[in-house]
Design a protein around this motif. Sequence first.
Motif, PDB file in Angstrom:
ATOM      1  N   UNK A 154       0.836  -1.206   0.000  1.00  0.00           N
ATOM      2  CA  UNK A 154       0.000   0.000   0.000  1.00  0.00           C
ATOM      3  C   UNK A 154       0.867   1.251   0.000  1.00  0.00           C
ATOM      4  N   UNK A 155       2.102   1.143   0.505  1.00  0.00           N
ATOM      5  CA  UNK A 155       3.005   2.298   0.485  1.00  0.00           C
ATOM      6  C   UNK A 155       3.419   2.641  -0.940  1.00  0.00           C
ATOM      7  N   UNK A 156       3.594   1.636  -1.773  1.00  0.00           N
ATOM      8  CA  UNK A 156       3.957   1.865  -3.169  1.00  0.00           C
ATOM      9  C   UNK A 156       2.764   2.369  -3.970  1.00  0.00           C
ATOM     10  N   UNK A 163       7.100   8.083   2.834  1.00  0.00           N
ATOM     11  CA  UNK A 163       8.472   8.179   3.320  1.00  0.00           C
ATOM     12  C   UNK A 163       8.607   7.257   4.527  1.00  0.00           C
ATOM     13  N   UNK A 164       9.668   6.458   4.551  1.00  0.00           N
ATOM     14  CA  UNK A 164       9.961   5.617   5.714  1.00  0.00           C
ATOM     15  C   UNK A 164      11.204   6.148   6.407  1.00  0.00           C
ATOM     16  N   UNK A 165      11.103   6.318   7.716  1.00  0.00           N
ATOM     17  CA  UNK A 165      12.233   6.755   8.547  1.00  0.00           C
ATOM     18  C   UNK A 165      12.775   5.538   9.283  1.00  0.00           C
ATOM     19  N   UNK A 166      14.021   5.177   9.009  1.00  0.00           N
ATOM     20  CA  UNK A 166      14.604   3.976   9.599  1.00  0.00           C
ATOM     21  C   UNK A 166      15.646   4.351  10.649  1.00  0.00           C
ATOM     22  N   UNK A 178       9.954  -1.256   4.205  1.00  0.00           N
ATOM     23  CA  UNK A 178      10.698  -0.042   3.879  1.00  0.00           C
ATOM     24  C   UNK A 178      10.897   0.113   2.374  1.00  0.00           C
ATOM     25  N   UNK A 179      11.183  -0.988   1.679  1.00  0.00           N
ATOM     26  CA  UNK A 179      11.482  -0.908   0.250  1.00  0.00           C
ATOM     27  C   UNK A 179      10.256  -0.592  -0.595  1.00  0.00           C
ATOM     28  N   UNK A 180       9.070  -0.741  -0.037  1.00  0.00           N
ATOM     29  CA  UNK A 180       7.862  -0.350  -0.765  1.00  0.00           C
ATOM     30  C   UNK A 180       7.631   1.157  -0.738  1.00  0.00           C
TER      31      UNK A 180
END
Length: 332
Positions: A154-156, A163-166, A178-180
């Motif tokens: 769903x992120x893609x 945006x993912x904050x790792x 994260x990769x999506x």
Amino acid sequence: MNDDGARPGAWREDVTEGEDSLYVGRPTQVDHATYPTLTYEVTDRVARITFNRPEHGNAITNDTPLDLAAAVERADLDPRVRVILVSGRGKGFCGGYDLSIFAENAAEPAEGPAQVAGTVLDPVVQMRNHDPEATWDPMADYAMMSRFNRGFASLLHADKPTVVKVHGFAIAGGSDIALYADQIICADDARIGYPPTRVWGVPAAGMWAHRIGDARAKRLLMTGECLTGQQAQEWGLAVASVPADELDEATEDLVGRIAQMPLNQLMMVKLALNSALLAQGVETSRMVGTVFDGISRHTREGKAFQQRAATVGFREAVRERDEPFGDSKPQR
């Protein structure tokens, strides 16, 4: 005639503002929500989705993909939101699946939520399908894992930028999530990777080659090693990597810049760029990765790992898996 020409930066106003807005006079959406595995909050045009199982390293459960998809859909439908930020509470972003229900508790699988009882997501059903002495139904496995993937994807497929904050770690299934995302920003000392390729796992999301290219994806997955945040930036996986104590500030700067863009511009840019990414065969990669992930748990080596985990515990089995590579700290 409207007065846009008299207002500096009128194109940066919220789509809910002005008498010509499609949303004039309509109620606003709720700013906060709590799900079993995450929280949702809207501030400053940013929808903030935060994994909220810090005591378990934000490990993935049956609820996680449903919660994530629901929160992303909520953000997508809210006209005030221009960018979606996903992060995790505690020591890291996400430590992957809580695989102990399959690898460690073979004799007494835990009951799942009532709504999944008797379905393909029922932990008891899946545990039976992971019994080394029984027949394996690969399509029951696929039906389960593909639903996790659809939720994460769903992120893609969200209309709006994600945006993912790792910080800390995005390991195994955590890296799939994260990769999506459209953008990853991380701390220099974060760890991102898929160690289960060493035994008992293949990245079900199938996104690595699409994100960092064929050769580098093979380099990473053929050793099961992890990238640091700095390496992730150097390899083009992360758009930025900063010292851990600067991550929050850097992230707010990034999402703040995105949030200044007109919403329809953001949607058009994402759709245009996604068309090229999807043409590479992302959906096919996801299907193949999901099938092979199931197979990897039913090879001779996969069964040996599962039986070892049932004997000494999942964390010890993972330590033994990773020790020859010099990174034997417990990982989920």
